[in-house]
Design a protein around this motif. Structure first.
Motif, mmCIF file in Angstrom:
data_model
loop_
_atom_site.group_PDB
_atom_site.id
_atom_site.type_symbol
_atom_site.label_atom_id
_atom_site.label_comp_id
_atom_site.label_asym_id
_atom_site.label_seq_id
_atom_site.Cartn_x
_atom_site.Cartn_y
_atom_site.Cartn_z
ATOM 1 N N UNK A 261 -7.785 12.243 -7.783
ATOM 2 C CA UNK A 261 -8.337 13.306 -6.933
ATOM 3 C C UNK A 261 -7.936 14.700 -7.423
ATOM 4 N N UNK A 262 -6.803 14.803 -8.092
ATOM 5 C CA UNK A 262 -6.387 16.106 -8.627
ATOM 6 C C UNK A 262 -7.293 16.474 -9.802
ATOM 7 N N UNK B 149 0.850 -1.200 0.000
ATOM 8 C CA UNK B 149 0.000 0.000 0.000
ATOM 9 C C UNK B 149 0.886 1.251 0.000
ATOM 10 N N UNK C 182 -2.660 3.858 -4.167
ATOM 11 C CA UNK C 182 -2.781 5.165 -3.510
ATOM 12 C C UNK C 182 -2.400 6.287 -4.466
ATOM 13 N N UNK C 183 -1.355 6.059 -5.278
ATOM 14 C CA UNK C 183 -0.907 7.121 -6.188
ATOM 15 C C UNK C 183 -1.920 7.316 -7.317
ATOM 16 N N UNK D 293 -6.704 12.901 -15.112
ATOM 17 C CA UNK D 293 -5.507 12.116 -14.741
ATOM 18 C C UNK D 293 -5.893 10.735 -14.193
ATOM 19 N N UNK E 295 -5.947 7.641 -14.968
ATOM 20 C CA UNK E 295 -5.449 6.518 -15.782
ATOM 21 C C UNK E 295 -4.754 5.503 -14.873
ATOM 22 N N UNK F 162 -5.124 6.949 -7.035
ATOM 23 C CA UNK F 162 -6.191 7.741 -6.417
ATOM 24 C C UNK F 162 -5.782 9.194 -6.269
ATOM 25 N N UNK F 163 -4.527 9.394 -5.950
ATOM 26 C CA UNK F 163 -3.990 10.750 -5.781
ATOM 27 C C UNK F 163 -4.142 11.550 -7.068
ATOM 28 N N UNK F 164 -3.714 10.970 -8.199
ATOM 29 C CA UNK F 164 -3.848 11.652 -9.495
ATOM 30 C C UNK F 164 -5.325 11.877 -9.829
ATOM 31 N N UNK G 97 4.334 6.479 -2.262
ATOM 32 C CA UNK G 97 3.000 5.868 -2.270
ATOM 33 C C UNK G 97 2.963 4.588 -3.104
ATOM 34 N N UNK G 98 2.142 3.633 -2.678
ATOM 35 C CA UNK G 98 1.890 2.448 -3.494
ATOM 36 C C UNK G 98 1.083 2.823 -4.728
#
Lengths: 205, 205
Positions: free
Chosen positions: A122-123, A92, A115-116, A127, A129, A118-120, A111-112
């Protein structure tokens, strides 16, 4: 002798020959009756195991002077598995730890992939993909999927490769990350090697 | 002549002398009566501006053959501002774009510091630290805050510096990122330079 690495999503067992996983939400640790040595980063599981006398917490046997106080016991245990090299534990989070002459030299946390992703996302929806692990990291990207894949994967690969050490790849996403670390040692049982080394040093096996 | 760069959180204006920002949620674009040239990545704002005749969309004047279809118009416009260098635009995402002899060579996208902070926090409460931009990136970390700061900042810095080009730093978090790129050109109006160059090429100023 049974060993167990308890993470946030699974109990990972090793019986000396085979390793297998059980879902952390469903598994009942009291179903194990024999002596079992474990490490655990999962708070809920810790509570369940506390009253069970046959579950022996290996974290109490580690010489922590080489590590730092808040360092996860899973990272510490991986470091105990090798003499020299960089460990990439892709779960994770992706933890990267450097060991020289059997001594922990420091490490960092990335970040796993879930998680990464989801991070993109959320921006911006633009993004959202999945990462392209087959991307040619030698070329500057010219499309959105490659632009985030390069951001995530190229930067990590270059940092890890820059140490010029043997790379030990472990964790649930090891097979995916092997695509960007083709010359690494993939070892799903690295942590169990670390556990055995801790037991040897503590004279409990 | 008024220029405006419309992002997801602000309208950023430049009147030829000064630049200033307005909150994207509160600002009413119909309050501007004079001719104004803009670029926009904000969907809501696009709808508000569509019926306004004095707002002129510069994205329709860009020669997009050098870029890719889904590339944000803000990134494209920054690239139009320089002849040679790497642009680091630090906002909700950090976009990194390379320009050689006036030509876009490719680029990648990294999470902005707020998004990346949330990403680490979502993995584990134990990683809910703010980033340490003053971290000595030459040393392997030995505590949790430094371990995530190094993961986020060192990897980005090394990649950008590895191009061996002039670094142009812009965007809302430019001042923070200047700490890891001490030899960069900080330019909050880089995008407006790009807008002017687009207008010159299109003979509309």
């Amino acid at each position: 002798m049974l060993l167990c690495d308890i993470g946030n999503t699974t109990y990972h067992f090793f019986d000396g020959i085979e390793h297998y996983k059980k879902d952390a939400k469903l598994f009942d640790p009291s179903s194990i009756k024999e002596e079992i040595f474990y490490i655990c980063v999962n708070k809920q599981a810790k509570e369940l195991i506390k009253p069970l006398k046959n579950w022996i917490d290996l974290s109490t046997y580690v010489d922590m002077r080489n590590y730092y106080e808040t360092m996860g016991i899973d990272r510490v245990t991986s470091c105990e598995a090798i003499e020299d090299g960089v460990i990439v534990d892709a779960g994770s989070a992706v933890t990267i730890d450097v060991v020289k002459s059997g001594r922990f030299e420091g490490g960092f946390i990335y970040p796993g992939s879930k998680a990464m992703n989801e991070c993109y996302r959320n921006i911006s929806d633009a993004l959202a993909y999945s990462f392209n692990f087959e991307l040619d990291l030698g070329k500057m990207p010219k499309n959105s999927r490659d632009a985030i894949s390069y951001g995530y994967l190229k930067l990590l690969r270059n940092e890890v490769v820059s140490y010029g050490m043997d790379i030990y790849l472990t964790g649930g996403d090891a097979a995916e990350f092997a695509k960007i670390f083709p010359y690494s040692h993939i070892d799903e049982t690295l942590l169990f090697k670390g556990m055995k080394n801790i037991m040897k040093k503590a004279n409990i096996c």
